[in-house]
Design a protein around this motif. Structure first.
Motif, PDB file in Angstrom:
ATOM      1  N   PHE A  10     -42.824  58.294  80.155  1.00  0.00           N
ATOM      2  CA  PHE A  10     -42.110  57.395  81.072  1.00  0.00           C
ATOM      3  C   PHE A  10     -43.014  56.819  82.163  1.00  0.00           C
ATOM      4  O   PHE A  10     -42.513  56.294  83.147  1.00  0.00           O
ATOM      5  CB  PHE A  10     -40.893  58.095  81.707  1.00  0.00           C
ATOM      6  N   VAL A  12     -46.321  54.290  82.665  1.00  0.00           N
ATOM      7  CA  VAL A  12     -47.404  53.411  82.225  1.00  0.00           C
ATOM      8  C   VAL A  12     -47.734  52.469  83.370  1.00  0.00           C
ATOM      9  O   VAL A  12     -46.917  52.264  84.276  1.00  0.00           O
ATOM     10  CB  VAL A  12     -47.006  52.573  80.980  1.00  0.00           C
ATOM     11  N   SER A 360     -45.127  48.098  83.493  1.00  0.00           N
ATOM     12  CA  SER A 360     -44.292  49.266  83.832  1.00  0.00           C
ATOM     13  C   SER A 360     -42.813  48.892  83.820  1.00  0.00           C
ATOM     14  O   SER A 360     -41.981  49.605  83.249  1.00  0.00           O
ATOM     15  CB  SER A 360     -44.632  49.809  85.221  1.00  0.00           C
ATOM     16  N   ASP A 361     -42.507  47.756  84.454  1.00  0.00           N
ATOM     17  CA  ASP A 361     -41.109  47.311  84.491  1.00  0.00           C
ATOM     18  C   ASP A 361     -40.629  46.929  83.094  1.00  0.00           C
ATOM     19  O   ASP A 361     -39.481  47.195  82.724  1.00  0.00           O
ATOM     20  CB  ASP A 361     -40.962  46.107  85.436  1.00  0.00           C
TER      21      ASP A 361
ATOM     22  N   ILE B 125     -46.190  56.787  91.243  1.00  0.00           N
ATOM     23  CA  ILE B 125     -45.400  57.246  90.097  1.00  0.00           C
ATOM     24  C   ILE B 125     -44.085  56.478  89.980  1.00  0.00           C
ATOM     25  O   ILE B 125     -43.621  56.189  88.880  1.00  0.00           O
ATOM     26  CB  ILE B 125     -45.198  58.771  90.184  1.00  0.00           C
ATOM     27  N   LYS B 127     -43.613  53.339  90.740  1.00  0.00           N
ATOM     28  CA  LYS B 127     -43.921  52.035  90.120  1.00  0.00           C
ATOM     29  C   LYS B 127     -44.233  52.215  88.647  1.00  0.00           C
ATOM     30  O   LYS B 127     -43.774  51.437  87.799  1.00  0.00           O
ATOM     31  CB  LYS B 127     -45.105  51.388  90.851  1.00  0.00           C
ATOM     32  N   GLU B 128     -45.018  53.252  88.327  1.00  0.00           N
ATOM     33  CA  GLU B 128     -45.370  53.489  86.925  1.00  0.00           C
ATOM     34  C   GLU B 128     -44.130  53.766  86.072  1.00  0.00           C
ATOM     35  O   GLU B 128     -44.113  53.471  84.880  1.00  0.00           O
ATOM     36  CB  GLU B 128     -46.333  54.677  86.827  1.00  0.00           C
ATOM     37  N   ARG B 129     -43.111  54.318  86.678  1.00  0.00           N
ATOM     38  CA  ARG B 129     -41.883  54.611  85.921  1.00  0.00           C
ATOM     39  C   ARG B 129     -40.920  53.425  85.887  1.00  0.00           C
ATOM     40  O   ARG B 129     -39.810  53.534  85.375  1.00  0.00           O
ATOM     41  CB  ARG B 129     -41.167  55.827  86.524  1.00  0.00           C
ATOM     42  N   GLY B 130     -41.368  52.297  86.444  1.00  0.00           N
ATOM     43  CA  GLY B 130     -40.569  51.076  86.357  1.00  0.00           C
ATOM     44  C   GLY B 130     -39.384  51.035  87.291  1.00  0.00           C
ATOM     45  O   GLY B 130     -38.365  50.408  86.977  1.00  0.00           O
ATOM     46  N   ASN B 132     -39.028  49.472  90.003  1.00  0.00           N
ATOM     47  CA  ASN B 132     -38.712  48.112  90.487  1.00  0.00           C
ATOM     48  C   ASN B 132     -37.622  47.500  89.614  1.00  0.00           C
ATOM     49  O   ASN B 132     -36.663  46.895  90.114  1.00  0.00           O
ATOM     50  CB  ASN B 132     -39.954  47.213  90.419  1.00  0.00           C
ATOM     51  N   ALA B 133     -37.780  47.682  88.311  1.00  0.00           N
ATOM     52  CA  ALA B 133     -36.797  47.123  87.370  1.00  0.00           C
ATOM     53  C   ALA B 133     -35.462  47.847  87.498  1.00  0.00           C
ATOM     54  O   ALA B 133     -34.395  47.224  87.422  1.00  0.00           O
ATOM     55  CB  ALA B 133     -37.323  47.233  85.947  1.00  0.00           C
ATOM     56  N   GLU B 134     -35.530  49.171  87.701  1.00  0.00           N
ATOM     57  CA  GLU B 134     -34.279  49.943  87.856  1.00  0.00           C
ATOM     58  C   GLU B 134     -33.505  49.433  89.076  1.00  0.00           C
ATOM     59  O   GLU B 134     -32.291  49.250  89.024  1.00  0.00           O
ATOM     60  CB  GLU B 134     -34.629  51.435  88.015  1.00  0.00           C
TER      61      GLU B 134
END
Lengths: 385, 170
Positions: A10, A12, A360-361, B125, B127-130, B132-134
């Protein structure tokens, strides 16, 4: 260069200081990536389910790009050629490649013998960095890479590297007879494409089963098929039996693989405790839902250890199971014809176009199925250079 | 049978390309369709030139030698590398191969964080886990996760402080 960098399950990121790839073999090419995709099977890596996925690797096995440099042994490509690169790394000369089993090449994977090399797909598939980067090393450049036909949309071309051939091969391996009822498990890009291709082989009825409503809606329109949510069906196997006069489907296609939902037991043992190579729920349903003497075609990806499936029913029903990684090079000429004739519309699957720097997003959106995501492509800033 | 087929054709005339690849003679279909018998020659075929080996490559013991090309991404290092070397003593049919590799993958994650810190880089971590999108597409869930995280952390801190107070009063 900028490239995707795997940091753990989870996690990247896009790093700017990754070393540029080099020619390491006379038959190598270096390709400047113009489009790359995140594949559903990349999510198995992203979720930490594939053994020997090392921190620091760059994923990405679906990409197009412009040839920047070729090794001294490369005859068919030259710098400036714009190519689509099949996800299989294949030598073209071993006995398996000579039988067009390009996904099973014997000269491209040191770490495992079951599968040939695949770009950016862990060391279990050869340890090659992939195309979610600005540049990528492409071995056996004379064999796999295919010059994109003039006029073909790049978004169509990039989906010819995996999604379209895998969906098509799923239908092909199913040995569909005219009028067959085909049930496809999984309404991801591969499952939707498999449903679409089942019509090309003369299916009489195509049913797709998943649990994500927006994908089922998409499948109904895109693949012109029936689509059902297994959560509202209750028992999908019983549904299949009832809707086929209690015979079972002629053909079932597993386009889900190891991250299936729908069975608590499979989820706990396969995905949570990892006592098997992921959850084989879709395969279970496929074996139990197909008719006696029917065919189960598997393109969903499973890990290398083992899974709980009803093999006794395979025996008792006399089933044929066919499975393989798609042999992309073998299928490309026919699939290019289908795209050019408008029979297949690969780019219609793309819902998200994301700069490589926001990888990542992009992974998170695809993994969590946010924003009605079907298919994501990554575009490096150097794509138009 | 002819009538059935004719009906099926008519019913699907609205689907572009319907039946165009139907081929009753396509049996056995892929992956068996191009069988040549070349397999019986085993490894006696003209192999491509070999890629020079400049990094450590772990080789399956089910192969006699390296393939002509191989990936050079992320050679084995550190403790995870040791575990991976051990795993490659076992064949691909053995749990002794795959379970240590899964363990090595998890150890490698910790090594990755240590490597980042050694290079003066503190991994973001979230940011790496996304996240922002969440936050953008799934805000309610993100808020829920943050609230749960804060609640659990507060609870644990409270328990720790309470225990410390108890110990010092004793």
């Amino acid at each position: 260069m900028v490239a995707m960098n795997y940091r753990g399950p989870f996690r990247v990121r896009a790093d700017r200081n990754r070393p540029d790839p080099e020619i390491l073999h006379p038959n190598d090419a270096i390709v400047r990536v113009t489009r790359s995709c995140i594949c559903g099977s990349d999510l198995h890596l992203y979720h930490g389910l594939v053994p020997d996925t090392r921190v620091g690797m760059t994923f990405g096995h679906e990409f197009t790009g412009i040839v920047e440099e070729v090794g001294p042994g490369v005859k068919n490509l030259k710098p400036g050629d714009h190519v689509l690169v099949p996800f299989n790394i294949a030598c073209g000369t071993c006995p398996f490649c000579r039988q067009e089993l390009y996904g099973n090449c014997h000269e491209s994977n040191a770490e495992a013998t079951a599968v040939g090399g695949i770009f950016g797909y862990s060391h279990t598939a050869g340890g090659f960095d992939g195309g979610q980067a600005e540049y990528v090393r492409v071995p056996y450049a004379d064999v796999g890479p295919t010059i994109i036909p003039p006029g073909m949309d790049l978004d169509d071309a990039v989906l010819l590297t995996d999604v379209v051939p895998t969906g098509y091969q799923a239908a092909e391996m199913a040995g569909i007879k005219t009028g067959d009822t085909v049930v496809v498990f999984g309404a991801g890009p591969i499952g939707i494409m498999a449903a679409k291709c089942a019509w090309l082989f003369g299916a009489g009825r195509v049913i797709i089963i998943d649990h994500i409503e927006y994908r089922l809606d998409f499948a109904r329109t895109y693949a012109q098929c029936e689509a059902y949510n297994f959560k509202s069906l209750g028992d999908p196997v019983l549904f299949i039996k009832k809707t086929t006069d209690y015979f079972g489907a002629d053909v079932c296609i597993d386009a889900v693989g190891c991250e299936a939902e729908g069975s608590t037991m499979q989820t706990i043992t396969g995905r949570k405790l990892m006592l098997q190579s992921g959850a084989a729920t879709a395969l279970h349903w496929a074996i139990n839902g197909v008719k006696k003497g029917g065919v189960v075609s598997i393109v969903g990806v499973y890990g290398p250890t083992g899974n709980l499936i009803p093999i006794g029913n395979v025996l008792n029903k006399g089933l044929t199971i066919r499975a393989n990684q798609a042999s992309v090079k073998r299928l490309l000429p026919r699939l290019i014809e289908h795209v050019q004739a408008g029979r297949l519309d690969p780019k219609g699957l793309i819902t998200h176009r994301v700069p490589l720097e926001e990888v990542s997003d992009a992974y998170h959106i695809f993994s969590r199925k946010l924003d009605n995501c079907i298919k994501t492509i990554l575009i490096p800033s150097t794509a138009a250079a | 049978m002819e009538n059935i087929t004719e009906n099926v054709v008519n019913e699907h005339s609205h689907i572009k390309g319907w039946g165009i690849d139907a081929d009753p003679a396509n049996e056995p279909t892929y992956p068996m369709k191009m069988y040549t018998g070349d397999d019986h020659r085993r490894m006696n075929y003209e192999r491509p030139p070999m890629q020079p080996k400049n990094v450590e490559i772990l080789q399956s013991n089910e192969r006699p030698s390296l393939p002509a090309v191989f990936g050079t991404s992320t050679p084995p290092t550190g403790l995870s590398g040791k575990i991976r070397r051990y795993a490659f003593k076992f064949s691909e049919g053995s749990w002794g191969h795959w379970l240590p590799l899964m363990l090595a993958d998890r150890v490698n994650v910790v090594e990755g964080i240590v490597d980042d810190l050694k290079q003066g880089y503190v991994p973001n971590i979230f940011k790496e886990r996304g996240w922002n999108a969440e936050w953008k597409y799934n805000r309610n869930k993100a808020i829920q996760k943050i609230a749960i995280g804060v609640a659990v952390t507060s609870f644990l801190l409270t328990v720790l402080v309470y225990r410390k107070d108890n110990k010092s009063s004793n």
